[in-house]
Scaffold this motif. Structure first.
Motif, PDB file in Angstrom:
ATOM      1  N   VAL A 151       0.825  -1.206   0.000  1.00  0.00           N
ATOM      2  CA  VAL A 151       0.000   0.000   0.000  1.00  0.00           C
ATOM      3  C   VAL A 151       0.863   1.261   0.000  1.00  0.00           C
ATOM      4  CG1 VAL A 151      -1.797   1.272   1.236  1.00  0.00           C
ATOM      5  CG2 VAL A 151      -1.824  -1.226   1.211  1.00  0.00           C
ATOM      6  N   ARG A 152       0.462   2.224  -0.816  1.00  0.00           N
ATOM      7  CA  ARG A 152       1.060   3.561  -0.822  1.00  0.00           C
ATOM      8  C   ARG A 152      -0.001   4.579  -0.415  1.00  0.00           C
ATOM      9  NH1 ARG A 152       4.795   0.277  -1.950  1.00  0.00           N
ATOM     10  NH2 ARG A 152       6.667   0.911  -3.080  1.00  0.00           N
ATOM     11  N   ASP A 153       0.408   5.589   0.362  1.00  0.00           N
ATOM     12  CA  ASP A 153      -0.564   6.575   0.830  1.00  0.00           C
ATOM     13  C   ASP A 153      -0.936   7.543  -0.290  1.00  0.00           C
ATOM     14  OD1 ASP A 153       1.458   8.517   0.640  1.00  0.00           O
ATOM     15  OD2 ASP A 153       1.883   8.506   2.781  1.00  0.00           O
ATOM     16  N   GLU A 154      -1.734   8.552   0.052  1.00  0.00           N
ATOM     17  CA  GLU A 154      -2.233   9.487  -0.961  1.00  0.00           C
ATOM     18  C   GLU A 154      -1.123  10.330  -1.577  1.00  0.00           C
ATOM     19  OE1 GLU A 154      -3.129  11.405   3.122  1.00  0.00           O
ATOM     20  OE2 GLU A 154      -2.963   9.409   2.218  1.00  0.00           O
ATOM     21  N   PHE A 155       0.067  10.315  -0.964  1.00  0.00           N
ATOM     22  CA  PHE A 155       1.216  11.028  -1.522  1.00  0.00           C
ATOM     23  C   PHE A 155       2.153  10.079  -2.264  1.00  0.00           C
ATOM     24  CE2 PHE A 155      -0.058  13.329   2.368  1.00  0.00           C
ATOM     25  CZ  PHE A 155      -0.452  14.527   1.789  1.00  0.00           C
ATOM     26  N   TRP A 158       5.649   5.111   0.817  1.00  0.00           N
ATOM     27  CA  TRP A 158       5.621   3.756   1.363  1.00  0.00           C
ATOM     28  C   TRP A 158       6.086   3.771   2.810  1.00  0.00           C
ATOM     29  CZ3 TRP A 158      10.284   0.573   2.157  1.00  0.00           C
ATOM     30  CH2 TRP A 158      10.004  -0.759   2.482  1.00  0.00           C
ATOM     31  N   ASP A 159       5.300   3.144   3.667  1.00  0.00           N
ATOM     32  CA  ASP A 159       5.680   2.977   5.070  1.00  0.00           C
ATOM     33  C   ASP A 159       5.702   1.484   5.361  1.00  0.00           C
ATOM     34  OD1 ASP A 159       6.018   2.851   7.777  1.00  0.00           O
ATOM     35  OD2 ASP A 159       4.357   4.188   8.288  1.00  0.00           O
ATOM     36  N   PRO A 160       6.896   0.894   5.550  1.00  0.00           N
ATOM     37  CA  PRO A 160       6.956  -0.551   5.769  1.00  0.00           C
ATOM     38  C   PRO A 160       6.188  -1.013   6.998  1.00  0.00           C
ATOM     39  CG  PRO A 160       9.099   0.486   6.192  1.00  0.00           C
ATOM     40  CD  PRO A 160       8.232   1.513   5.550  1.00  0.00           C
ATOM     41  N   LYS A 161       5.939  -0.113   7.954  1.00  0.00           N
ATOM     42  CA  LYS A 161       5.226  -0.490   9.175  1.00  0.00           C
ATOM     43  C   LYS A 161       3.723  -0.565   8.958  1.00  0.00           C
ATOM     44  CE  LYS A 161       8.749   1.529  12.210  1.00  0.00           C
ATOM     45  NZ  LYS A 161       9.023   2.534  13.260  1.00  0.00           N
ATOM     46  N   ARG A 162       3.231  -0.022   7.836  1.00  0.00           N
ATOM     47  CA  ARG A 162       1.793  -0.017   7.562  1.00  0.00           C
ATOM     48  C   ARG A 162       1.370  -1.166   6.650  1.00  0.00           C
ATOM     49  NH1 ARG A 162      -0.184   3.822   4.483  1.00  0.00           N
ATOM     50  NH2 ARG A 162      -2.294   3.478   5.231  1.00  0.00           N
ATOM     51  N   GLN A 163       2.281  -2.035   6.286  1.00  0.00           N
ATOM     52  CA  GLN A 163       1.938  -3.096   5.342  1.00  0.00           C
ATOM     53  C   GLN A 163       1.091  -4.175   6.015  1.00  0.00           C
ATOM     54  OE1 GLN A 163       2.583  -2.424   2.121  1.00  0.00           O
ATOM     55  NE2 GLN A 163       3.309  -0.550   3.093  1.00  0.00           N
ATOM     56  N   ARG A 164       0.204  -4.747   5.239  1.00  0.00           N
ATOM     57  CA  ARG A 164      -0.773  -5.699   5.770  1.00  0.00           C
ATOM     58  C   ARG A 164      -0.226  -7.123   5.732  1.00  0.00           C
ATOM     59  NH1 ARG A 164      -5.122  -3.018   1.643  1.00  0.00           N
ATOM     60  NH2 ARG A 164      -5.457  -1.078   2.798  1.00  0.00           N
ATOM     61  N   HIS A 176      -8.141   3.550   0.573  1.00  0.00           N
ATOM     62  CA  HIS A 176      -8.893   4.792   0.657  1.00  0.00           C
ATOM     63  C   HIS A 176      -8.672   5.618  -0.608  1.00  0.00           C
ATOM     64  CE1 HIS A 176      -9.873   4.029   4.822  1.00  0.00           C
ATOM     65  NE2 HIS A 176      -8.603   3.844   5.110  1.00  0.00           N
ATOM     66  N   LYS A 177      -9.531   6.574  -0.832  1.00  0.00           N
ATOM     67  CA  LYS A 177      -9.427   7.433  -2.000  1.00  0.00           C
ATOM     68  C   LYS A 177      -8.063   8.127  -2.031  1.00  0.00           C
ATOM     69  CE  LYS A 177     -11.759  11.249  -4.400  1.00  0.00           C
ATOM     70  NZ  LYS A 177     -11.835  10.526  -5.694  1.00  0.00           N
ATOM     71  N   LYS A 297      10.360   5.062   0.076  1.00  0.00           N
ATOM     72  CA  LYS A 297       9.508   5.858   0.963  1.00  0.00           C
ATOM     73  C   LYS A 297       9.017   7.110   0.270  1.00  0.00           C
ATOM     74  CE  LYS A 297      11.387   4.255   5.403  1.00  0.00           C
ATOM     75  NZ  LYS A 297      12.156   4.621   6.600  1.00  0.00           N
ATOM     76  N   GLY A 298       9.790   7.608  -0.696  1.00  0.00           N
ATOM     77  CA  GLY A 298       9.407   8.797  -1.424  1.00  0.00           C
ATOM     78  C   GLY A 298       8.523   8.539  -2.636  1.00  0.00           C
ATOM     79  N   GLY A 299       8.278   7.248  -2.938  1.00  0.00           N
ATOM     80  CA  GLY A 299       7.398   6.930  -4.053  1.00  0.00           C
ATOM     81  C   GLY A 299       8.019   6.114  -5.154  1.00  0.00           C
ATOM     82  N   TYR A 300       9.324   5.838  -5.041  1.00  0.00           N
ATOM     83  CA  TYR A 300      10.018   5.029  -6.054  1.00  0.00           C
ATOM     84  C   TYR A 300       9.468   3.612  -6.039  1.00  0.00           C
ATOM     85  CZ  TYR A 300      14.115   3.212  -8.648  1.00  0.00           C
ATOM     86  OH  TYR A 300      14.955   2.639  -9.580  1.00  0.00           O
TER      87      TYR A 300
END
Length: 301
Positions: A151-155, A158-164, A176-177, A297-300
């Motif tokens: 998952v990537r946020d709206e920006f 990438w946050d490795p701690k937020r992965q499911r 989410h949108k 983390k920056g989107g790469y």
């Protein structure tokens, strides 16, 4: 290749096809990121198995730094024409011209990091909610932290701690949108698996992957293809060498290895005896110990 290897490749193939079909079923606007490298080429051939005789449920998307190898671009265009699928190209040069990114200066200047902005802009422009890529966990330690549905946020970050968690091959594509998911169908493959699959399926590749004579310079201990995109100075000596490329990217950050491997079997034997990792030929990974993770983390990708 023995029966055990065939069975193992069949399992990897089936898993990847299942993941591709999950993407088609769970997302409204997916895309397949295509670089012209062997891993993204393998994804295209897996997609052919997953969706033919129908059309792909997604376009191919190439983020073009403008400093790509001619052989990779020619291969891309020929492949797209042959399979009859849609290609979208995002150009880093457009973001440079618009002032959204600033071109690096100096001897080791590269556009490779700039393509993150172009990728995120392309995702936003076409509202992609899932981007399929050919990254593998064995390539680099930051990529080993990825889930198959990442998952990537709206920006686009990438946050490795937020992965499911992904248990029993259950992939959760709910977002989410504004968020999007990066999907890695060949996460569980190794470099050797990819080459064995390419050999089994007789998949054509750009000539870059096979040994050939090329003008190179030695920079930071590795061979770089001599090109107008490198900032050469009096210290750079152009030599003619027999080389090939284990990974294909921007010419300013992709190094060659000296090689006489002209056939796939030769390449497989060479990889098996090599002490250098595949990503060891990428200058962008040598910036720092955590270079890849910071870019991700920056989107790469």
């Amino acid at each position: 290749m023995n029966k055990d290897q065939l069975d193992y490749l069949d399992e990897l193939e089936a898993e990847a096809i299942y993941i591709l079909r999950e993407v088609a079923g769970q997302f409204e606007k997916p895309a397949l990121l295509f670089s012209g490298g062997k891993d993204s080429i393998t994804l295209v051939y897996l997609a052919l198995k997953a969706f033919r005789p129908g059309k792909f449920p997604f376009p191919l998307v190439h983020i073009d730094t403008g400093h790509n190898f001619d052989e990779a671009i020619q291969y891309r265009d020929q492949l797209v024409e042959r399979i009859g699928e849609k290609l979208i190209v995002g150009h880093v040069q457009d973001d440079i011209d618009a002032g959204r990114v600033v071109e690096q200066k100096g001897k080791n200047a590269s556009r490779n990091q700039l393509q993150t902005v172009t990728l995120l802009n392309t995702i936003a422009k076409y509202q992609f909610d899932a981007c399929i890529g050919g990254a593998r966990r064995d390539e680099e330690k930051a990529r080993a932290k990825e889930r198959i549905f990442s998952v990537r946020d709206e920006f686009g970050q990438w946050d490795p701690k937020r992965q499911r968690p992904e248990l029993w091959n259950l992939y959760n594509g709910k977002i989410h949108k504004g968020e999007n998911v990066r999907v890695f169908p060949i996460s569980n493959w190794t470099e050797m698996d990819v080459w064995n699959y390419i050999r089994r399926e007789n998949i054509p590749l750009p000539s870059l992957y096979f040994a050939h004579e090329r003008d190179v310079i030695t920079r930071n201990g590795v061979y770089m293809a001599a090109s107008p995109f490198l900032n050469l100075d009096d210290e750079d000596v152009i030599e003619r060498k027999n080389v090939r490329f284990r990974t294909v990217g921007d010419m300013t950050c992709t190094a060659a290895v000296e090689s006489y491997a002209h056939e796939i079997d030769d390449i497989i034997n060479e990889i098996g005896s090599s002490r250098i990792s595949e990503r060891g030929a990428r200058m962008d990974d040598k910036v720092s110990e955590a270079a890849m993770e910071e870019r991700k983390k920056g989107g790469y990708f």
